[in-house]
Design a protein around this motif. Structure first.
Motif, PDB file in Angstrom:
ATOM      1  N   ARG A  89       0.647  -1.261   0.125  1.00 54.85           N
ATOM      2  CA  ARG A  89       0.089  -0.098   0.143  1.00 54.85           C
ATOM      3  C   ARG A  89       0.803   1.448  -0.059  1.00 54.85           C
ATOM      4  N   ARG A  90       2.007   1.281   0.834  1.00 51.49           N
ATOM      5  CA  ARG A  90       2.859   2.298   0.751  1.00 51.49           C
ATOM      6  C   ARG A  90       3.220   2.827  -0.581  1.00 51.49           C
ATOM      7  N   GLU A  92       2.205   1.488  -3.523  1.00 50.92           N
ATOM      8  CA  GLU A  92       1.256   1.954  -4.364  1.00 50.92           C
ATOM      9  C   GLU A  92       0.693   3.500  -4.324  1.00 50.92           C
ATOM     10  N   ARG A  93       0.837   4.051  -3.135  1.00 52.40           N
ATOM     11  CA  ARG A  93       0.452   5.476  -2.911  1.00 52.40           C
ATOM     12  C   ARG A  93       1.875   6.403  -3.487  1.00 52.40           C
ATOM     13  N   THR A  97      -0.212   7.375  -6.828  1.00 50.32           N
ATOM     14  CA  THR A  97      -0.897   8.274  -6.078  1.00 50.32           C
ATOM     15  C   THR A  97      -2.553   8.058  -5.840  1.00 50.32           C
ATOM     16  N   ALA A  99      -4.796   5.367  -3.606  1.00 50.70           N
ATOM     17  CA  ALA A  99      -4.713   4.262  -2.259  1.00 50.70           C
ATOM     18  C   ALA A  99      -5.927   3.313  -2.584  1.00 50.70           C
TER      19      ALA A  99
END
Length: 242
Positions: A89-90, A92-93, A97, A99
């Protein structure tokens, strides 16, 4: 040049590897959970059906050994799953950009918590089996340990529910916000996530549920059917893991 034919940005392949590792950790965690519950329910069911103390004792010892091994195994596999999922998840963000939705995460956490509760409830019956084997002193000592574990488990359950409710409320708040990024077409996982096999997982869930029903005396399957259900649960989880 078409957009889909352009070279993906740096880091896309790393995200794909992180996702693969997270999926593998998730499968390992679920396999450990299903296997622990199936083994505990089966061994305890056979112990209840034992006719003599000599037959009950090895099954009681095996049940306690499975429970003692299940707790650290579940904790370790779920820690690895959570750690890898957070890395995905980190990243991907950072890269896209966008979530991912938190609904699946919230439901999976609740399901895993329910699995923990079932495992603990099965483990808490260990003293009764040793009493059936006429080891009263050991059963009394084990009862103290079980009571302490029950208090800690209830406290952990309350903390988990409070944390889960807060996280779910945050998910609802984020989902209600207008706009948001639609994602990135270069995302290697966009629209190509590999789903788990629903038939195999459903088969494992049905077999484990049937064993739990027999353990709760909701029905009385023959001993051969108990072994068949255990085999089906283990085969389904192993094949799903492959």
């Amino acid at each position: 040049m078409l957009l889909t034919e352009m070279t993906p940005p740096p880091g896309a392949e790393a995200v794909a590897r992180l996702r693969s590792g997270a999926r593998a950790a998730r499968r390992g965690s679920l396999v450990a959970l299903f296997t622990s519950i199936a083994l505990l329910a089966t061994v305890q069911l056979l112990a209840d059906r034992a006719l003599t103390r000599e037959q009950t004792l090895p099954l009681a010892v095996l049940s306690l050994a499975v429970f003692a091994a299940a707790l650290p195994t579940l904790a370790l596999t779920q820690y690895v799953w959570g750690r890898r999922a957070r890395r995905v998840r980190r990243r991907e963000r950072e890269l896209y950009t966008a979530a991912p939705t938190g609904w699946t995460r919230a439901l999976s956490r609740l399901g895993v918590a329910a699995g923990w509760a079932v495992t603990l409830l099965l483990g808490w019956t260990a003293p009764r089996q040793f009493r059936q084997a006429a080891l009263y002193a050991f059963a009394d000592a084990l009862s103290w340990a079980v009571e302490a574990l029950a208090v800690l488990s209830c406290a952990a359950g309350v903390l988990f529910l409070a944390w889960w409710a807060r996280d779910t409320l945050g998910t609802l708040t984020r989902a209600a916000r207008p706009g948001g990024s639609p994602g990135d077409p270069w995302d290697p996982g966009h629209g190509t996530r590999q789903p788990v096999d629903p038939v195999l997982w459903a088969g494992a869930a049905v077999a484990v549920g049937a064993l739990l029903g027999a353990r709760a005396h909701l029905w009385e399957p023959a001993t051969g059917l108990v072994y068949a259900l255990l085999t089906a649960a283990l085969v389904c989880t192993v094949v799903t893991d492959e």
